[in-house]
Design a protein around this motif. Structure first.
Motif, mmCIF file in Angstrom:
data_model
loop_
_atom_site.group_PDB
_atom_site.id
_atom_site.type_symbol
_atom_site.label_atom_id
_atom_site.label_comp_id
_atom_site.label_asym_id
_atom_site.label_seq_id
_atom_site.Cartn_x
_atom_site.Cartn_y
_atom_site.Cartn_z
ATOM 1 N N ALA A 110 29.538 -53.971 43.264
ATOM 2 C CA ALA A 110 29.450 -55.364 42.785
ATOM 3 C C ALA A 110 30.780 -55.812 42.181
ATOM 4 C CB ALA A 110 28.333 -55.497 41.751
ATOM 5 N N THR A 111 31.447 -54.914 41.458
ATOM 6 C CA THR A 111 32.749 -55.249 40.855
ATOM 7 C C THR A 111 33.765 -55.560 41.949
ATOM 8 O OG1 THR A 111 32.268 -53.826 38.956
ATOM 9 C CG2 THR A 111 34.575 -54.380 39.331
ATOM 10 N N ALA A 112 33.772 -54.752 43.016
ATOM 11 C CA ALA A 112 34.719 -54.973 44.120
ATOM 12 C C ALA A 112 34.403 -56.263 44.877
ATOM 13 C CB ALA A 112 34.688 -53.785 45.074
ATOM 14 N N ILE A 113 33.112 -56.535 45.098
ATOM 15 C CA ILE A 113 32.710 -57.762 45.818
ATOM 16 C C ILE A 113 33.199 -58.992 45.045
ATOM 17 C CG2 ILE A 113 30.688 -59.205 46.395
ATOM 18 C CD1 ILE A 113 29.249 -56.558 47.190
ATOM 19 N N GLY A 114 32.989 -58.989 43.731
ATOM 20 C CA GLY A 114 33.440 -60.117 42.911
ATOM 21 C C GLY A 114 34.953 -60.254 42.912
ATOM 22 N N ALA A 115 35.650 -59.132 42.710
ATOM 23 C CA ALA A 115 37.108 -59.172 42.565
ATOM 24 C C ALA A 115 37.816 -59.502 43.872
ATOM 25 C CB ALA A 115 37.604 -57.831 42.042
ATOM 26 N N ASP A 116 37.245 -59.065 45.001
ATOM 27 C CA ASP A 116 37.942 -59.252 46.277
ATOM 28 C C ASP A 116 37.614 -60.594 46.927
ATOM 29 O OD1 ASP A 116 39.894 -57.347 47.238
ATOM 30 O OD2 ASP A 116 38.917 -57.507 49.172
ATOM 31 N N ILE A 117 36.793 -61.386 46.258
ATOM 32 C CA ILE A 117 36.456 -62.754 46.703
ATOM 33 C C ILE A 117 35.950 -62.767 48.146
ATOM 34 C CG2 ILE A 117 37.166 -65.174 46.482
ATOM 35 C CD1 ILE A 117 39.530 -64.312 44.843
ATOM 36 N N VAL A 118 35.067 -61.820 48.468
ATOM 37 C CA VAL A 118 34.419 -61.843 49.793
ATOM 38 C C VAL A 118 33.150 -62.692 49.682
ATOM 39 C CG1 VAL A 118 35.338 -59.651 50.658
ATOM 40 C CG2 VAL A 118 33.286 -59.628 49.223
ATOM 41 N N PRO A 119 32.627 -63.195 50.794
ATOM 42 C CA PRO A 119 31.423 -64.028 50.717
ATOM 43 C C PRO A 119 30.238 -63.279 50.099
ATOM 44 C CG PRO A 119 32.433 -64.213 52.878
ATOM 45 C CD PRO A 119 33.144 -63.109 52.170
ATOM 46 N N ILE A 120 29.506 -63.961 49.220
ATOM 47 C CA ILE A 120 28.312 -63.339 48.641
ATOM 48 C C ILE A 120 27.106 -63.831 49.448
ATOM 49 C CG2 ILE A 120 26.972 -62.936 46.533
ATOM 50 C CD1 ILE A 120 29.490 -63.052 44.979
ATOM 51 N N THR A 121 27.091 -63.341 50.689
ATOM 52 C CA THR A 121 26.033 -63.684 51.642
ATOM 53 C C THR A 121 25.533 -62.363 52.221
ATOM 54 O OG1 THR A 121 27.702 -63.827 53.389
ATOM 55 C CG2 THR A 121 27.112 -65.887 52.287
ATOM 56 N N GLY A 122 24.451 -62.411 52.971
ATOM 57 C CA GLY A 122 23.989 -61.239 53.715
ATOM 58 C C GLY A 122 23.977 -59.967 52.890
ATOM 59 N N GLU A 123 24.581 -58.923 53.464
ATOM 60 C CA GLU A 123 24.572 -57.607 52.831
ATOM 61 C C GLU A 123 25.319 -57.618 51.484
ATOM 62 O OE1 GLU A 123 24.232 -53.351 54.890
ATOM 63 O OE2 GLU A 123 26.059 -54.406 55.420
ATOM 64 N N ASN A 124 26.402 -58.384 51.402
ATOM 65 C CA ASN A 124 27.137 -58.461 50.119
ATOM 66 C C ASN A 124 26.251 -59.003 49.008
ATOM 67 O OD1 ASN A 124 29.565 -57.424 50.978
ATOM 68 N ND2 ASN A 124 30.499 -59.414 51.391
ATOM 69 N N ARG A 125 25.382 -59.956 49.348
ATOM 70 C CA ARG A 125 24.497 -60.524 48.318
ATOM 71 C C ARG A 125 23.521 -59.455 47.795
ATOM 72 N NH1 ARG A 125 22.692 -65.061 45.974
ATOM 73 N NH2 ARG A 125 20.484 -65.114 45.413
ATOM 74 N N VAL A 126 22.980 -58.664 48.702
ATOM 75 C CA VAL A 126 22.051 -57.598 48.291
ATOM 76 C C VAL A 126 22.777 -56.602 47.377
ATOM 77 C CG1 VAL A 126 20.564 -55.721 49.100
ATOM 78 C CG2 VAL A 126 20.705 -57.839 50.434
ATOM 79 N N LEU A 127 23.965 -56.177 47.812
ATOM 80 C CA LEU A 127 24.732 -55.184 47.043
ATOM 81 C C LEU A 127 25.155 -55.747 45.684
ATOM 82 C CD1 LEU A 127 26.914 -53.866 50.018
ATOM 83 C CD2 LEU A 127 25.138 -52.561 48.837
ATOM 84 N N ALA A 128 25.599 -57.016 45.669
ATOM 85 C CA ALA A 128 26.045 -57.623 44.408
ATOM 86 C C ALA A 128 24.871 -57.830 43.451
ATOM 87 C CB ALA A 128 26.743 -58.958 44.684
#
Length: 568
Positions: free
Chosen positions: A225-243
């Protein structure tokens, strides 16, 4: 700012979804704009499930990566976990090394030195692996363009497994396995994972072969979740579940390293925005100011007291980083004014002694000031190194590709990239970059755009409305905080500038209608760095505003407020 109102979905669809979910039409509108059209879509959106994660073996080469790591374990080989020095890289290295160490002892980590080695896989790193008898390197958040380095390692009998998410070049390194969902022939269903996310898919695949389930991997999700937020990738699909599940870990049972950074915060519940602005800069500061290994030491430490010691050291790095960032930004702005370059379509600045660790942040600051594709250069050894940042809608990676004749090497994403070139190429590159941007950029992209989800009246804003919107989190690209527009606003007469130099605007507004009889609803608002707009609202002049809604806590009282984006 350009105010762009998002298209309104069909009325019939709005009514149908509102009825299915038992919500008002404004909430149904916001959901439809996010591609949520059915009850099941909404269920997945509001209650993301770890069961919705894809099978990791759908990713090209995953079986090869798992086989090679399992062979290393069987044959008692030494494994080196290698990653970039930023948040995505250091969280990915922490994730992979701590998982592998939970099943096998012969594992070490390596973060390249930003100054001596630069970004990505380095010859020094491979020499270190050879000198210390490592026969397998697992590279994270880098490696997709390391063709020569992987060949060099191969000559020394060292194998590579690469986990990357950057765009591949024309050629793919000859590694044992390259995991990168952006490869054109990789048919993994989701290609927006960050580097740590690709690393997580690899540990998910390794775990499945050992009889472990996704529930055994939940403790690693605070890093993802820290990497998803910091790397500014879309918070959709699988990223949303992980975040979503990673934020639960951060709030309920974070690893000692993250707890050590956040334990002094007086907040009951952290959001992903807090992670982006509080946790991530501190992790980044280690690699910027000293060495990225400090961040890995913090994130893999199991003893909270030791972690608190590491975190306070990193806090000092962050404080130094802030001072440098401020100083270099001021020098860069002076350079732009001295050279009279405010009217260009690009911002390109260079000074040989600017600190390489903060030029990316300075590039972001300059982009905020002039809203142009921006490059900040400094001297790095015999060459010049730069960080690039772009404006929304313009692909800076493609622009750099068009200037490749003047560049030694480059890599990155649509909105952020890095490059090196020879000093004698600087002026020619600067000219070419300006020409490329001038000839390809849509002029309207040079004015910041605020996307407005819906126009509403103030009486729509109720505690219930806000409670539902809060459940849209975690917010980020692809699922931004809803932004609203309201017309016919009027300050109640107490609007004022607040903060240092009265830089911020504090107001309390009502909405006036021809038909209003008696008092209408009033609500407070705050506009950061909007103190200069006070003249627009004085003397009860009517105005329109775009804003998001958040909570203001003061003396134990919590109330809703408008977080202003722009007024006119």
């Amino acid at each position: 700012m350009r105010w762009t109102l998002k298209p309104k979905p069909e009325i019939a669809k709005i009514k149908e979804l509102a009825q299915q979910l038992n919500v008002d039409t404004f909430i149904a509108t916001l959901l439809l704009q996010r591609g949520i059209e059915t009850f099941d879509d909404a269920k997945r959106f509001f209650r993301p499930s770890l069961n919705d994660l894809h099978d990791p073996f759908l990713m090209k080469n995953m079986d090869k990566a798992v086989s090679r790591i399992e062979a290393a374990i069987t044959n008692n080989e030494n494994i080196l976990v290698y990653g970039d020095y930023d948040v995505d890289g250091t969280t990915a290295v922490s994730l992979m090394s701590s998982y592998l160490l939970s099943i096998y002892p012969n594992v070490a980590t390596y973060i390249p030195d930003r100054y001596n080695e630069g970004y990505g896989v380095s010859y020094q790193g491979i020499d270190f692996a050879e000198d210390n008898d490592f026969s397998l390197i697992v590279a994270l958040d880098c490696g997709i363009k390391a063709i020569d380095k992987v060949a060099y390692a191969s000559e020394k009998g060292i194998d590579f497994v690469i986990c990357d998410h950057h765009r591949p070049g024309d050629e793919i390194p000859q590694a044992i396995a390259v995991l990168d969902p952006k490869q054109t022939d990789c048919h993994y269903p989701y290609d927006e994972l960050c580097g740590c996310g690709v690393g997580f898919k690899l540990i998910q695949a390794l775990a499945s072969g050992r009889g472990q389930t996704i529930n055994d991997l939940i403790p690693y999700l605070d890093l993802v979740a820290t990497a998803i937020g910091a790397d500014i990738v879309p918070i959709t699909g699988e990223n949303r579940v992980l975040a979503y599940h990673g934020m639960k870990v951060i709030n309920n049972n974070p690893r000692p390293g993250i707890k050590a950074i956040t334990h002094q915060l007086n907040k009951k519940k952290l959001t992903i925005t807090d992670v982006v602005f509080i946790v991530a800069p501190r992790i980044n500061a280690a690699g910027r100011m000293k060495h990225g290994q400090h961040a890995v030491n913090l994130l893999t430490e199991k003893d909270l007291n030791v972690a608190i010691g590491f975190a306070s050291e990193i806090e000092d790095f962050n404080s130094d980083r802030r001072d440098l960032d401020k100083q270099i930004t001021e020098e860069a702005l002076e350079q732009i004014h001295a050279n009279n370059e405010q009217e260009r379509y690009t911002t390109v600045v260079y000074k040989n002694d600017w600190h390489k660790g903060v030029i990316g942040i300075v590039a972001s600051r300059l982009t905020e000031t002039y809203y142009r594709p921006t490059l900040v250069f400094t001297k790095s050894g015999e060459k010049l190194a730069a960080s690039a940042r772009s404006v929304k809608g313009f692909d800076v990676y493609n622009a750099l590709d068009a200037c490749r004749d003047h560049i030694e090497q480059f890599g990155g994403h649509k909105y952020a990239a890095g490059l090196t070139l020879k000093e004698e190429q600087y002026e020619a590159f600067k000219q070419k970059f300006e020409e490329v941007v001038d000839s390809t950029i849509d002029r309207k992209l040079l004015t910041p755009e605020v996307l407005v989800d819906a126009e509403i009246d103030l009486d729509v804003i109720t505690p219930k409305f806000y409670r539902i919107i809060k459940q849209f989190a975690p917010f980020g690209p692809g699922n931004m905080t809803p932004v609203f527009m309201t017309q016919n606003l009027m300050d109640t007469g107490y609007g004022k500038g607040v903060g240092a130099d009265e830089a911020h605007l504090k107001i309390t507004v009502t909405q006036s209608f021809e038909s209003t009889i008696g008092d209408s609803k009033s609500i407070a608002g705050i506009g950061f760095n909007m103190g200069d707009k006070i003249e627009l609202i004085k003397n009860k002049k009517p105005f329109s505003a775009v804003y998001s809604i958040d909570e203001n806590e003061w003396n134990g009282n919590v109330s809703l407020q408008l977080k202003l984006r722009d007024i006119r």
